[in-house]
Design a protein around this motif. Sequence first.
Motif, PDB file in Angstrom:
ATOM      1  N   ALA A 278      66.126 -14.750 -25.100  1.00 55.82           N
ATOM      2  CA  ALA A 278      67.184 -14.985 -26.406  1.00 55.82           C
ATOM      3  C   ALA A 278      66.829 -13.806 -27.389  1.00 55.82           C
ATOM      4  CB  ALA A 278      66.929 -16.252 -26.882  1.00 55.82           C
ATOM      5  N   GLU A 279      65.827 -13.381 -27.434  1.00 57.07           N
ATOM      6  CA  GLU A 279      65.355 -12.359 -28.284  1.00 57.07           C
ATOM      7  C   GLU A 279      66.070 -11.125 -27.704  1.00 57.07           C
ATOM      8  OE1 GLU A 279      61.346 -10.354 -30.317  1.00 57.07           O
ATOM      9  OE2 GLU A 279      61.367 -12.165 -29.407  1.00 57.07           O
ATOM     10  N   VAL A 280      65.870 -10.941 -26.764  1.00 56.62           N
ATOM     11  CA  VAL A 280      66.371  -9.635 -25.970  1.00 56.62           C
ATOM     12  C   VAL A 280      67.833  -9.634 -26.077  1.00 56.62           C
ATOM     13  CG1 VAL A 280      66.731  -8.412 -23.840  1.00 56.62           C
ATOM     14  CG2 VAL A 280      64.655  -9.305 -24.048  1.00 56.62           C
ATOM     15  N   LEU A 281      68.683 -10.660 -25.782  1.00 58.54           N
ATOM     16  CA  LEU A 281      70.080 -10.805 -26.192  1.00 58.54           C
ATOM     17  C   LEU A 281      70.562 -10.400 -27.609  1.00 58.54           C
ATOM     18  CD1 LEU A 281      70.761 -13.342 -23.449  1.00 58.54           C
ATOM     19  CD2 LEU A 281      71.846 -10.987 -23.414  1.00 58.54           C
ATOM     20  N   GLN A 282      69.779 -11.107 -28.343  1.00 62.68           N
ATOM     21  CA  GLN A 282      70.296 -10.724 -29.947  1.00 62.68           C
ATOM     22  C   GLN A 282      69.835  -9.432 -30.274  1.00 62.68           C
ATOM     23  OE1 GLN A 282      67.631 -13.182 -32.678  1.00 62.68           O
ATOM     24  NE2 GLN A 282      69.134 -13.074 -34.164  1.00 62.68           N
ATOM     25  N   HIS A 283      69.026  -8.676 -29.568  1.00 62.61           N
ATOM     26  CA  HIS A 283      68.634  -7.372 -30.086  1.00 62.61           C
ATOM     27  C   HIS A 283      69.424  -6.453 -29.277  1.00 62.61           C
ATOM     28  CE1 HIS A 283      65.992  -4.024 -31.225  1.00 62.61           C
ATOM     29  NE2 HIS A 283      66.261  -3.599 -29.952  1.00 62.61           N
ATOM     30  N   HIS A 284      70.143  -6.725 -28.405  1.00 67.29           N
ATOM     31  CA  HIS A 284      70.901  -5.918 -27.724  1.00 67.29           C
ATOM     32  C   HIS A 284      72.269  -6.246 -27.677  1.00 67.29           C
ATOM     33  CE1 HIS A 284      67.614  -3.304 -26.210  1.00 67.29           C
ATOM     34  NE2 HIS A 284      66.805  -4.541 -25.736  1.00 67.29           N
ATOM     35  N   GLY A 285      72.478  -7.254 -28.259  1.00 63.96           N
ATOM     36  CA  GLY A 285      73.928  -7.895 -28.171  1.00 63.96           C
ATOM     37  C   GLY A 285      74.851  -7.667 -29.255  1.00 63.96           C
ATOM     38  N   ASN A 286      74.334  -7.067 -30.409  1.00 68.57           N
ATOM     39  CA  ASN A 286      74.807  -6.544 -31.532  1.00 68.57           C
ATOM     40  C   ASN A 286      75.554  -7.971 -32.365  1.00 68.57           C
ATOM     41  OD1 ASN A 286      74.958  -3.773 -31.216  1.00 68.57           O
ATOM     42  ND2 ASN A 286      76.667  -4.048 -29.633  1.00 68.57           N
ATOM     43  N   GLY A 287      74.480  -8.844 -32.176  1.00 71.02           N
ATOM     44  CA  GLY A 287      74.835 -10.298 -32.808  1.00 71.02           C
ATOM     45  C   GLY A 287      75.626 -11.219 -32.180  1.00 71.02           C
ATOM     46  N   LYS A 288      76.640 -10.685 -31.211  1.00 67.17           N
ATOM     47  CA  LYS A 288      77.470 -11.448 -30.373  1.00 67.17           C
ATOM     48  C   LYS A 288      76.724 -12.450 -29.228  1.00 67.17           C
ATOM     49  CE  LYS A 288      80.844  -7.734 -30.527  1.00 67.17           C
ATOM     50  NZ  LYS A 288      81.702  -6.792 -29.713  1.00 67.17           N
ATOM     51  N   PRO A 289      77.098 -13.599 -29.477  1.00 66.04           N
ATOM     52  CA  PRO A 289      76.526 -14.608 -28.237  1.00 66.04           C
ATOM     53  C   PRO A 289      76.971 -14.086 -26.865  1.00 66.04           C
ATOM     54  CG  PRO A 289      78.369 -15.514 -29.592  1.00 66.04           C
ATOM     55  CD  PRO A 289      78.254 -14.331 -30.077  1.00 66.04           C
ATOM     56  N   ALA A 290      75.858 -14.262 -26.011  1.00 68.74           N
ATOM     57  CA  ALA A 290      76.308 -13.882 -24.619  1.00 68.74           C
ATOM     58  C   ALA A 290      76.862 -15.124 -23.864  1.00 68.74           C
ATOM     59  CB  ALA A 290      74.891 -13.259 -23.956  1.00 68.74           C
ATOM     60  N   ASP A 291      77.620 -14.903 -22.860  1.00 68.81           N
ATOM     61  CA  ASP A 291      78.126 -16.049 -21.922  1.00 68.81           C
ATOM     62  C   ASP A 291      77.122 -16.632 -21.282  1.00 68.81           C
ATOM     63  OD1 ASP A 291      78.204 -14.312 -20.131  1.00 68.81           O
ATOM     64  OD2 ASP A 291      80.170 -13.842 -20.215  1.00 68.81           O
ATOM     65  N   ALA A 292      77.225 -17.900 -20.472  1.00 61.20           N
ATOM     66  CA  ALA A 292      76.527 -18.450 -19.689  1.00 61.20           C
ATOM     67  C   ALA A 292      76.030 -17.557 -18.530  1.00 61.20           C
ATOM     68  CB  ALA A 292      77.082 -19.587 -19.255  1.00 61.20           C
ATOM     69  N   GLN A 293      76.880 -16.840 -18.008  1.00 65.98           N
ATOM     70  CA  GLN A 293      76.511 -16.190 -16.729  1.00 65.98           C
ATOM     71  C   GLN A 293      75.750 -14.672 -17.266  1.00 65.98           C
ATOM     72  OE1 GLN A 293      80.000 -14.414 -14.745  1.00 65.98           O
ATOM     73  NE2 GLN A 293      78.720 -13.185 -13.243  1.00 65.98           N
ATOM     74  N   ARG A 294      76.039 -14.493 -18.194  1.00 66.24           N
ATOM     75  CA  ARG A 294      75.204 -13.233 -18.755  1.00 66.24           C
ATOM     76  C   ARG A 294      73.796 -13.673 -19.141  1.00 66.24           C
ATOM     77  NH1 ARG A 294      72.969  -8.327 -18.564  1.00 66.24           N
ATOM     78  NH2 ARG A 294      72.496  -7.468 -20.652  1.00 66.24           N
ATOM     79  N   ARG A 295      73.632 -14.803 -19.552  1.00 68.15           N
ATOM     80  CA  ARG A 295      72.363 -15.393 -20.054  1.00 68.15           C
ATOM     81  C   ARG A 295      71.663 -15.475 -18.901  1.00 68.15           C
ATOM     82  NH1 ARG A 295      75.348 -18.337 -23.755  1.00 68.15           N
ATOM     83  NH2 ARG A 295      75.100 -20.346 -22.648  1.00 68.15           N
ATOM     84  N   GLN A 296      72.295 -16.202 -17.652  1.00 60.40           N
ATOM     85  CA  GLN A 296      71.589 -16.527 -16.289  1.00 60.40           C
ATOM     86  C   GLN A 296      71.013 -15.008 -15.510  1.00 60.40           C
ATOM     87  OE1 GLN A 296      70.734 -19.532 -15.415  1.00 60.40           O
ATOM     88  NE2 GLN A 296      70.015 -18.894 -13.516  1.00 60.40           N
ATOM     89  N   GLU A 297      72.020 -13.976 -15.820  1.00 55.76           N
ATOM     90  CA  GLU A 297      71.501 -12.684 -14.993  1.00 55.76           C
ATOM     91  C   GLU A 297      70.255 -12.257 -15.827  1.00 55.76           C
ATOM     92  OE1 GLU A 297      75.024 -10.463 -15.554  1.00 55.76           O
ATOM     93  OE2 GLU A 297      76.246 -11.501 -13.937  1.00 55.76           O
ATOM     94  N   VAL A 298      70.325 -12.304 -17.427  1.00 54.67           N
ATOM     95  CA  VAL A 298      69.460 -11.717 -17.945  1.00 54.67           C
ATOM     96  C   VAL A 298      67.925 -12.556 -17.547  1.00 54.67           C
ATOM     97  CG1 VAL A 298      68.270 -11.296 -20.298  1.00 54.67           C
ATOM     98  CG2 VAL A 298      70.809 -10.893 -19.744  1.00 54.67           C
ATOM     99  N   LEU A 299      68.201 -13.775 -17.495  1.00 52.88           N
ATOM    100  CA  LEU A 299      66.983 -14.802 -17.374  1.00 52.88           C
ATOM    101  C   LEU A 299      66.276 -14.682 -15.734  1.00 52.88           C
ATOM    102  CD1 LEU A 299      65.090 -17.161 -17.900  1.00 52.88           C
ATOM    103  CD2 LEU A 299      66.711 -18.686 -17.079  1.00 52.88           C
ATOM    104  N   LEU A 300      67.215 -14.307 -14.895  1.00 51.17           N
ATOM    105  CA  LEU A 300      66.712 -14.004 -13.560  1.00 51.17           C
ATOM    106  C   LEU A 300      65.909 -12.600 -13.485  1.00 51.17           C
ATOM    107  CD1 LEU A 300      69.701 -15.151 -11.581  1.00 51.17           C
ATOM    108  CD2 LEU A 300      67.216 -16.353 -11.426  1.00 51.17           C
TER     109      LEU A 300
END
Length: 335
Positions: A278-300
Motif C-alpha cells: 500500500a505504501e509502495v502504490l501510494q508512493h508510485h501511483g501519484n495518489g491514484k488508487p490502484a485497481d484490484a488486479q494491480r494490487r494483486q500483481e504488486v503483492l505477488l
Amino acid sequence: MSWIREGELNFIEKITANILKAGPIPKHVAFIMDGNRRFARKKHVERQEGHMQGFNKLAEALRWCLHLNIREVTVYAFSIENFKRSQDEVDGLMELAKQKFVKLLEEQENLEKHGVCIRVLGDLTLLPLDLQQHIAKAVVATKAHNKCFLNVCFAYTSRYEITNAVREMAWGVEQGLIKSSDVSEAMLSECLYSSNSPNPDLLIRTSGEVRLSDFLLWQTSHSCIVFQSVLWPEYSFWNLCDAVLQYQFNYRSIQKARELHREEQARLQLEADRACIAEVLQHHGNGKPADAQRRQEVLLNYTACREERSQDFLKALKHKRNTFLSDLSSQAAMA
C-alpha cells in the motif's frame, strides 16, 4: 561410556514400547536433565561423579528413544548461568565435556552406523578454546548423518539465543541482504541456534523442579511439558514411557494449537505485506488508487522478492556459522 549405548529392551519393555507406538510418538523430545548434584549428595559422592552418572543416563535414554522411534533429542547440558557456580565445578564440567567429545570422536563408526548427527547449540566462544575445537570437530564429522539427531545445548540460555537471533537479523539488514520490513516471527525462528530442527513435541524436566530455567522458551510454546520428580541419574525407561503417554493424551490439543498458530502467522505476514505494498502504490501511483488486479500483481511480486531476499540472507547466515565451525575444526586438526 559410549554416547550411544547398544542393547535391546527386555521383554516387558518391548511390549510396552509397541503399545505406545500404536499411538502418536513425539518426533522430537527435549530434556532438562536436572538432579545430578542432588543425586551426588544423596549417594554421598563428589559432584563430579553425579555429573558423570548424568551423562551415563543420557546414553541410556538415547537408546530408549531410538527404540521408541524418537529420532531427535535436545538436552540442556550447560546453561550460561552455570558459569556462576564454583570455579572447581565449572572446570570439572568443562573437563568432563572435553572427555566426552573426545570419546565421541573415537566412536565415529558407531555414530555412522546409527546415522547420528550431533549439533551443539549455544555460544561456543564462551568455552575454553580446546573444548570449542573438540565440539567443532564432532559437529563437522557428523553433519552428514540424518537418521537421528542429538542437539546438545551448551553455553546456552533461551534469552541469549533470541537476542543473538535479533543481532543476526540486524547484521542481515546492515549487509543489505534483507530490509527491516522483512523481519518477522518466522525469520527470527530461522535465526535461532535450533533452526535446523522442528520444535520439540515433548519437553521433560526431571528432579521435581517446575520451571523451564530459560530453556527453549521460543520453541516450546506449543509443546507438551512434563515435570517429573525423579532425579536425572535415576531416570528409567518407565519414566520416559509415562511422559510419552502424557504427550499422547494431549496430542490433539497440541496439534490444534500449532495449526492455529501457523494460521495466525500467515495472517500477520499477509497483513504486513499488504501494508508494505500500500505504501509502495501510494508512493508510485501519484495518489491514484490502484485497481484490484494491480494490487494483486504488486503483492505477488513483493512477496516473491521478500522470499528471495530471506532465502539469500539465511544462506549467508548458514555459511557464516558453518565457516566458524569449519575453521575451529581445522585448528584442532593442526594442533
